[in-house]
Scaffold this motif. Sequence first.
Motif, mmCIF file in Angstrom:
data_model
loop_
_atom_site.group_PDB
_atom_site.id
_atom_site.type_symbol
_atom_site.label_atom_id
_atom_site.label_comp_id
_atom_site.label_asym_id
_atom_site.label_seq_id
_atom_site.Cartn_x
_atom_site.Cartn_y
_atom_site.Cartn_z
ATOM 1 N N LYS A 1 0.871 -1.252 -0.081
ATOM 2 C CA LYS A 1 -0.043 0.033 0.072
ATOM 3 C C LYS A 1 0.702 1.366 0.204
ATOM 4 O O LYS A 1 0.471 2.348 -0.332
ATOM 5 N N SER A 2 2.007 1.104 0.366
ATOM 6 C CA SER A 2 2.982 2.175 0.190
ATOM 7 C C SER A 2 4.317 1.848 0.236
ATOM 8 O O SER A 2 4.729 0.536 0.193
ATOM 9 N N LYS A 3 5.427 2.577 0.091
ATOM 10 C CA LYS A 3 6.599 2.240 -0.449
ATOM 11 C C LYS A 3 7.413 1.661 0.886
ATOM 12 O O LYS A 3 7.284 2.189 1.947
ATOM 13 N N THR A 4 7.748 0.437 0.890
ATOM 14 C CA THR A 4 8.290 -0.152 2.274
ATOM 15 C C THR A 4 9.268 -1.204 1.751
ATOM 16 O O THR A 4 9.545 -1.874 0.624
ATOM 17 N N PRO A 5 10.374 -1.341 2.872
ATOM 18 C CA PRO A 5 11.382 -2.295 2.367
ATOM 19 C C PRO A 5 11.004 -3.568 2.948
ATOM 20 O O PRO A 5 9.792 -3.721 3.888
ATOM 21 N N VAL A 6 11.535 -4.796 2.574
ATOM 22 C CA VAL A 6 10.850 -6.177 2.671
ATOM 23 C C VAL A 6 12.058 -6.892 2.808
ATOM 24 O O VAL A 6 13.333 -6.782 2.368
ATOM 25 N N GLU A 7 11.915 -7.886 3.674
ATOM 26 C CA GLU A 7 13.152 -9.178 3.844
ATOM 27 C C GLU A 7 12.545 -10.446 3.507
ATOM 28 O O GLU A 7 11.762 -10.790 4.078
ATOM 29 N N LEU A 8 13.032 -10.985 2.610
ATOM 30 C CA LEU A 8 12.402 -12.486 2.046
ATOM 31 C C LEU A 8 13.419 -13.567 2.496
ATOM 32 O O LEU A 8 14.676 -13.565 2.572
ATOM 33 N N GLU A 9 12.835 -14.562 2.957
ATOM 34 C CA GLU A 9 13.624 -15.843 3.187
ATOM 35 C C GLU A 9 12.856 -16.803 2.539
ATOM 36 O O GLU A 9 11.669 -17.240 2.242
ATOM 37 N N LEU A 10 13.894 -17.588 1.653
ATOM 38 C CA LEU A 10 13.463 -18.557 0.639
ATOM 39 C C LEU A 10 14.109 -19.728 0.716
ATOM 40 O O LEU A 10 15.311 -19.857 1.441
ATOM 41 N N SER A 11 13.533 -20.898 0.592
ATOM 42 C CA SER A 11 13.930 -22.233 0.834
ATOM 43 C C SER A 11 13.502 -22.972 -0.295
ATOM 44 O O SER A 11 12.277 -22.884 -0.426
ATOM 45 N N TYR A 12 14.363 -23.767 -0.916
ATOM 46 C CA TYR A 12 14.110 -24.580 -2.275
ATOM 47 C C TYR A 12 15.120 -25.765 -2.123
ATOM 48 O O TYR A 12 16.298 -25.825 -1.635
ATOM 49 N N VAL A 13 14.610 -26.951 -2.636
ATOM 50 C CA VAL A 13 15.435 -28.070 -2.986
ATOM 51 C C VAL A 13 16.068 -28.377 -4.201
ATOM 52 O O VAL A 13 15.186 -28.176 -5.199
ATOM 53 N N VAL A 14 17.401 -28.784 -4.584
ATOM 54 C CA VAL A 14 17.979 -28.812 -5.430
ATOM 55 C C VAL A 14 18.441 -30.240 -5.739
ATOM 56 O O VAL A 14 18.641 -30.899 -4.529
ATOM 57 N N SER A 15 18.754 -30.684 -6.915
ATOM 58 C CA SER A 15 19.293 -31.891 -7.129
ATOM 59 C C SER A 15 20.886 -31.798 -7.550
ATOM 60 O O SER A 15 21.256 -30.505 -7.394
ATOM 61 N N ASN A 16 21.363 -32.679 -7.959
ATOM 62 C CA ASN A 16 22.874 -32.753 -8.361
ATOM 63 C C ASN A 16 23.522 -32.265 -7.087
ATOM 64 O O ASN A 16 24.884 -31.479 -7.035
ATOM 65 N N ALA A 17 23.180 -32.718 -5.737
ATOM 66 C CA ALA A 17 23.911 -32.464 -4.781
ATOM 67 C C ALA A 17 23.715 -33.669 -3.569
ATOM 68 O O ALA A 17 22.800 -34.438 -3.868
ATOM 69 N N GLY A 18 24.458 -33.735 -2.713
ATOM 70 C CA GLY A 18 24.456 -34.902 -1.755
ATOM 71 C C GLY A 18 25.522 -35.186 -0.950
ATOM 72 O O GLY A 18 26.772 -34.431 -1.172
ATOM 73 N N TRP A 19 25.569 -36.288 -0.074
ATOM 74 C CA TRP A 19 26.747 -36.509 0.584
ATOM 75 C C TRP A 19 27.141 -37.894 1.225
ATOM 76 O O TRP A 19 26.009 -38.576 0.845
ATOM 77 N N SER A 20 27.976 -38.288 1.341
ATOM 78 C CA SER A 20 28.228 -39.889 1.732
ATOM 79 C C SER A 20 29.271 -39.883 2.734
ATOM 80 O O SER A 20 30.172 -39.136 2.718
#
Length: 548
Positions: A215-234
């Motif tokens: 509704k007005s000019k405002t700052p925002v902070e975003l937290e994003l989370s997502y899962v990717v392939s081509n990664a892992g551990w053993s």
Amino acid sequence: MKIVLMITTLCLGSALSFAQVGATPVADEQRVQATLRQVTVFLTRAQLSSHAVSTLDVGTTRLVIDNVPAQTDPQSIQVSGKGDAIIQGVQFRTNFLTKASKPASLQRLEDSLRANREAYELLTVQEEVLQQEKKLILANQQVGGKTTGTTVKEVADMAAFYRERLTKIGQELLLLNRRMVEQKKRVERLDAQVTEQNAKRERPVGEIEITLTAKSKTPVELELSYVVSNAGWSPIYDVRVRDAKSPASLAYKAQVYQNTGFDWQNVRLTLSTANPALPGSQPQLSTDYVGFYEPRPKFKAASDNQMLQEVVVTSGNGGSQRSMSKASALSAPQLVNTATVTQAVDQPTNVSFVIALPYTILTNSRPQLVDVQTAELPAIYRYELTPKLDNDAFLTAQITGWDKLNLLNGPARIYFEGTFVGESSIDLTAAEDTLRLSLGRDKRIVAKREQVEDVNSRKTIGSNQRESHSYRISLRNTRQEPIDLTVYDQIPVSTDSRIEVSLTDAGGAGLNSETGKLTYRLILQPGESRALTFRYEIKYPKGRVLSE
């Protein structure tokens, strides 16, 4: 005000690739770089958590996070944050025109390639100068003028000069050419590596578009989370034993890899034993029917019309099945895997290791070793010997307390008395209360197995034949301390009721009647020698030949 989270699934339209990349952005679109802060690495795949900040104008704004791996699972995207705005929608799209940002590893390769090319060019300049000097000397071989004679000393001095300088030039050229060959190989290797890395950057990148209303000019902070392939551990382990009287030191390490197209720079790592690639639902048994095999009746060849009708009917049925399969695939809830991913860390059957120090994992598929935990474990050490197969004794460690460390199956590098003795493996499926690891051979335990010839015999008694066999195992401990030794051997096991095998003299060994395995347990003092003897007899019908 906290931003309202509006997305858990992705609409069908977001599966389409972004077709307008490269066009002039509209006024309500802002491109934002997200900072990767934390990564939860599963056995396969990884969950990335990023942070982004921006300022929204009045109205609707589309924030585009443009440094997202193309291997992102759209169903796993979660967005939350802070700010006086409302999230209207989130979608994932693929950008086929923009390259992935240049990782630091590639920048270092390019810098090294540039420096090595300059070094090679400098060598070529030095070679050219020497070649020109050589040509200049050879072009001025005349001694003295045309009208005057030349003394013997002048000729000798000039010859010495030619010999000394040309020899020096030849030596310098020889060394220079060798350096040029090595330098050229180095440049070619670096160039190939840079080309390979740049080829990976040609792959598409991902973008997350977040639509917000303010509704007005405002700052925002975003937290994003997502899962990717081509990664892992053993897992991989280092087992260190100072001596046969000390506990075993076990170092639990993780080989973390990723090839997402973006380096993970100085991020907090969490390693999870969850595997989101596996189904999240328990399989259900279906009824298992059994019946008699009924061969299909053979039919006579049908007419062309009949065959055509059969083909049409079969094709129709097959088409229906394919349509149903396609419809099922489209209607199948892809959110099942997402629920498995987001809940896997919190499942009581899974374990997460929060790594205290930040790590940098480069996008090159090469594993990065990460320390997980270390522990001192009680161990009982025994020597084991199977002289029928190998005359060397092997020191083994029977380790307890391992079940409290949440270990996984994996390779183990074994170090004994400060020396690397080889690789083994931690196999939890074979372990019960103790974990058995081999610490390598010990040549100071001398063993020899031989057949006792004067006891071996074959006799015929009535309708049966009897064979007697005897073996002697000679042992000697040349170590300076007593050893706990287990010796294994065996007698045959009959597979026919007409063949009887009996152990006539075990020599102190225990017998497993099902496998025929003999086990001796003894303590050998320093310098002690001992002989173990066992005998067995085989009874079978006369005129038959045994096969072993």
